[in-house]
Design a protein around this motif. Structure first.
Motif, short mmCIF file in Angstrom:
data_model
loop_
_atom_site.label_atom_id
_atom_site.label_comp_id
_atom_site.label_asym_id
_atom_site.label_seq_id
_atom_site.Cartn_x
_atom_site.Cartn_y
_atom_site.Cartn_z
N HIS A 77 -56.17 -51.72 -115.37
CA HIS A 77 -56.36 -52.62 -116.50
C HIS A 77 -55.24 -52.43 -117.51
CE1 HIS A 77 -60.46 -53.30 -115.03
NE2 HIS A 77 -60.52 -52.00 -114.85
N ALA A 78 -54.85 -53.54 -118.12
CA ALA A 78 -53.78 -53.50 -119.11
C ALA A 78 -54.19 -52.73 -120.35
CB ALA A 78 -53.39 -54.93 -119.50
N GLY A 79 -53.19 -52.27 -121.10
CA GLY A 79 -53.45 -51.64 -122.39
C GLY A 79 -53.83 -52.67 -123.44
N VAL A 80 -54.08 -52.18 -124.65
CA VAL A 80 -54.53 -53.04 -125.75
C VAL A 80 -53.48 -53.03 -126.85
CG1 VAL A 80 -56.39 -53.50 -127.38
CG2 VAL A 80 -56.90 -52.39 -125.20
N GLN A 81 -53.09 -54.21 -127.28
CA GLN A 81 -52.01 -54.34 -128.25
C GLN A 81 -52.40 -53.82 -129.62
OE1 GLN A 81 -49.86 -58.15 -128.37
NE2 GLN A 81 -50.30 -58.24 -130.56
N GLY A 82 -51.47 -53.08 -130.27
CA GLY A 82 -51.62 -52.75 -131.67
C GLY A 82 -51.32 -53.96 -132.54
N GLN A 83 -51.77 -53.94 -133.79
CA GLN A 83 -51.63 -55.12 -134.65
C GLN A 83 -50.48 -54.97 -135.64
OE1 GLN A 83 -53.49 -57.95 -134.12
NE2 GLN A 83 -54.02 -56.75 -132.31
N PRO A 84 -49.82 -56.09 -136.00
CA PRO A 84 -48.65 -56.03 -136.89
C PRO A 84 -49.03 -55.62 -138.31
CG PRO A 84 -48.75 -58.12 -135.69
CD PRO A 84 -50.07 -57.44 -135.49
N GLY A 85 -48.03 -55.06 -139.01
CA GLY A 85 -48.17 -54.85 -140.44
C GLY A 85 -48.13 -56.17 -141.18
N GLY A 93 -46.74 -54.53 -128.43
CA GLY A 93 -47.35 -55.33 -127.36
C GLY A 93 -48.21 -54.48 -126.44
N ALA A 94 -48.90 -55.17 -125.56
CA ALA A 94 -49.77 -54.51 -124.60
C ALA A 94 -49.03 -54.28 -123.28
CB ALA A 94 -51.01 -55.35 -124.34
N VAL A 95 -49.18 -53.09 -122.71
CA VAL A 95 -48.58 -52.79 -121.41
C VAL A 95 -49.45 -53.39 -120.32
CG1 VAL A 95 -47.90 -50.94 -119.83
CG2 VAL A 95 -47.58 -50.67 -122.28
N GLY A 96 -48.82 -54.04 -119.36
CA GLY A 96 -49.58 -54.65 -118.27
C GLY A 96 -50.23 -53.61 -117.37
N ALA A 97 -51.21 -54.05 -116.60
CA ALA A 97 -51.91 -53.16 -115.67
C ALA A 97 -50.93 -52.55 -114.68
CB ALA A 97 -52.98 -53.94 -114.92
N PRO A 98 -50.94 -51.22 -114.52
CA PRO A 98 -49.98 -50.58 -113.61
C PRO A 98 -50.24 -50.96 -112.16
CG PRO A 98 -51.58 -48.98 -114.41
CD PRO A 98 -51.82 -50.24 -115.19
N ALA A 99 -49.16 -51.21 -111.44
CA ALA A 99 -49.24 -51.52 -110.00
C ALA A 99 -48.69 -50.32 -109.24
CB ALA A 99 -48.44 -52.78 -109.68
N ILE A 100 -49.57 -49.56 -108.61
CA ILE A 100 -49.14 -48.36 -107.86
C ILE A 100 -48.78 -48.82 -106.45
CG2 ILE A 100 -49.75 -46.00 -107.26
CD1 ILE A 100 -52.08 -46.28 -109.28
N THR A 101 -47.53 -48.58 -106.07
CA THR A 101 -47.04 -49.18 -104.83
C THR A 101 -46.71 -48.20 -103.72
OG1 THR A 101 -44.78 -49.14 -105.70
CG2 THR A 101 -46.08 -51.13 -106.10
N THR A 102 -46.60 -46.90 -104.03
CA THR A 102 -46.13 -45.98 -102.98
C THR A 102 -47.12 -44.87 -102.65
OG1 THR A 102 -44.97 -44.66 -104.65
CG2 THR A 102 -43.72 -46.39 -103.55
N GLY A 103 -48.27 -44.84 -103.28
CA GLY A 103 -49.22 -43.78 -103.01
C GLY A 103 -49.88 -43.92 -101.65
N VAL A 104 -49.97 -42.81 -100.92
CA VAL A 104 -50.65 -42.82 -99.62
C VAL A 104 -52.14 -42.62 -99.80
CG1 VAL A 104 -50.88 -41.62 -97.43
CG2 VAL A 104 -48.61 -42.04 -98.37
N LEU A 105 -52.53 -41.67 -100.65
CA LEU A 105 -53.94 -41.36 -100.83
C LEU A 105 -54.74 -42.55 -101.34
CD1 LEU A 105 -53.75 -37.79 -102.41
CD2 LEU A 105 -54.49 -38.38 -100.09
N LEU A 106 -54.18 -43.30 -102.26
CA LEU A 106 -54.96 -44.38 -102.86
C LEU A 106 -55.30 -45.48 -101.86
CD1 LEU A 106 -53.05 -47.12 -103.52
CD2 LEU A 106 -52.05 -45.53 -105.14
N GLN A 107 -54.57 -45.53 -100.74
CA GLN A 107 -54.86 -46.54 -99.73
C GLN A 107 -56.16 -46.26 -98.98
OE1 GLN A 107 -51.37 -46.99 -97.25
NE2 GLN A 107 -50.00 -47.03 -99.01
N HIS A 108 -56.73 -45.07 -99.20
CA HIS A 108 -57.99 -44.72 -98.56
C HIS A 108 -59.21 -44.99 -99.45
CE1 HIS A 108 -56.05 -42.84 -95.12
NE2 HIS A 108 -55.25 -42.20 -95.95
N GLY A 109 -58.98 -45.53 -100.63
CA GLY A 109 -60.09 -45.78 -101.55
C GLY A 109 -60.03 -47.18 -102.12
N LEU A 110 -60.93 -47.44 -103.04
CA LEU A 110 -60.96 -48.70 -103.77
C LEU A 110 -60.55 -48.41 -105.21
CD1 LEU A 110 -64.39 -50.09 -102.49
CD2 LEU A 110 -62.10 -50.74 -101.70
#
Length: 320
Positions: free
Chosen positions: A180-188, A159-176
């Motif tokens: 984006h989610a990952g891309v699923q691999g395909q079944p055999g 399956g595809a991993v959902g877009a990460p939600a960064i919740t505790t970073g201080v530095l990232l609050q000063h930027g934009l």
């Protein structure tokens, strides 16, 4: 580092994983980035590593053997940050991609690719996480590996991993920033059917891996799934990567295009039949993408093909 047109004070830095191809995070090296003080803004893109493809199954003559699933592609985080609010140094640690699962009577699944992080301190011990530290600037979660094929079913996608939600970073609050989610691999392929194909540029500039082919109870083999190219905006053409033929051929490896920046996963390995036959190996992925699934094989002493390795994560920094 890639050069920009002369006369402009712009620079681009490109980081990939440094360290053994192992899941042990402590083996990865922190890479120091000195923030250029002449710049006013940094554009940073962090991409996590992809998972390896699952191994194909091996079975007796005139029985079904299915291919492994392709590994998934890692998540992405992108941000713009004013240099005035950043420390003098940042530490970059791209995640390492994982080896594909081994082929066997039942193919083995692959481990997940590792996370990629950018932060203001040296990281020791485990991989970066999206929570639990105030030092994170950007974080991208690693992608799951593909499942192994069996005598009855093709390997399942992680399956595809959902877009990460960064919740505790201080530095990232000063930027934009955004993620984006990952891309699923395909079944055999189920019941020895053709491995599932993977189309690129449908949701991302990267892809998962395609599924491995196999062989049915009538000893008819099938090919691995391919990575299907597309035309974007009418002027970029992206080639297709063929899956391995049903003679135990390996799936094609992923490729890289630098402009526009596009990476692809590996194609699936083909099925095989006959005494001591081996399924085709899954293709190796390009950066941040999933490895191809291994092909299934039947016959006395037959062994499924190994999955392809997932691509390492990477970080791009552009100073403006």
């Amino acid at each position: 580092m890639y050069g920009f047109p002369t006369g402009k004070k712009e620079n681009e830095w490109f980081f990939t994983a440094i360290g053994p191809a192992t899941s042990a995070a402590s083996n990865l090296i922190n890479q120091e980035f000195i923030v250029p003080q002449w710049a006013s803004m940094l554009y940073i893109q962090a991409v996590a590593a992809g998972g390896g493809g699952g191994g194909g199954a091996g079975s007796a003559d005139a029985t079904i053997a299915c291919g492994g699933a392709g590994g998934s592609g890692g998540t992405t985080a992108v941000g713009f940050f004013p240099v005035a609010v950043l420390p003098e140094k940042l530490y970059v640690r791209p995640g390492v991609g994982q080896a594909g699962g081994a082929g066997g009577t039942a193919g083995s699944g692959s481990s997940a690719g590792a996370a990629t992080g950018v932060q203001d301190t040296i990281v020791t011990g485990g991989y970066e996480t999206a929570t639990g530290t105030v030092n994170i600037l950007l974080y991208a979660a690693g992608a799951p590996g593909g499942g192994g094929g069996t005598a009855t079913s093709g390997g399942a996608s992680g399956g595809a991993v959902g877009a990460p939600a960064i919740t505790t970073g201080v530095l990232l609050q000063h930027g934009l920033w955004t993620s984006h989610a990952g891309v699923q691999g395909q079944p055999g392929g189920n019941s020895g059917a053709v491995g599932t194909v993977c189309s690129i540029l449908t949701v991302s500039h990267r892809s998962g891996g395609a599924g491995g082919g196999g062989v049915n109870a009538s000893n008819v083999t099938t090919s691995g799934g391919g990575i299907i190219g597309t035309v974007s905006a009418g002027f970029f053409t992206f080639p297709t990567i063929s899956g391995g033929a049903g003679t135990g051929e390996a799936g094609g490896d992923g490729y890289t295009i630098l402009k526009p920046r596009v990476y692809t996963g590996g194609a699936g390995g083909g099925g095989n039949t006959g005494a001591a036959s081996v399924g085709g190996k899954g293709g190796t992925a390009a950066l941040g993408c999933g490895g191809g699934g291994g092909g299934g094989a039947n016959g006395a002493g037959a062994t499924g093909g190994a999955g392809g390795r997932g691509g390492d994560g990477y970080v791009v920094i552009i100073a403006i």
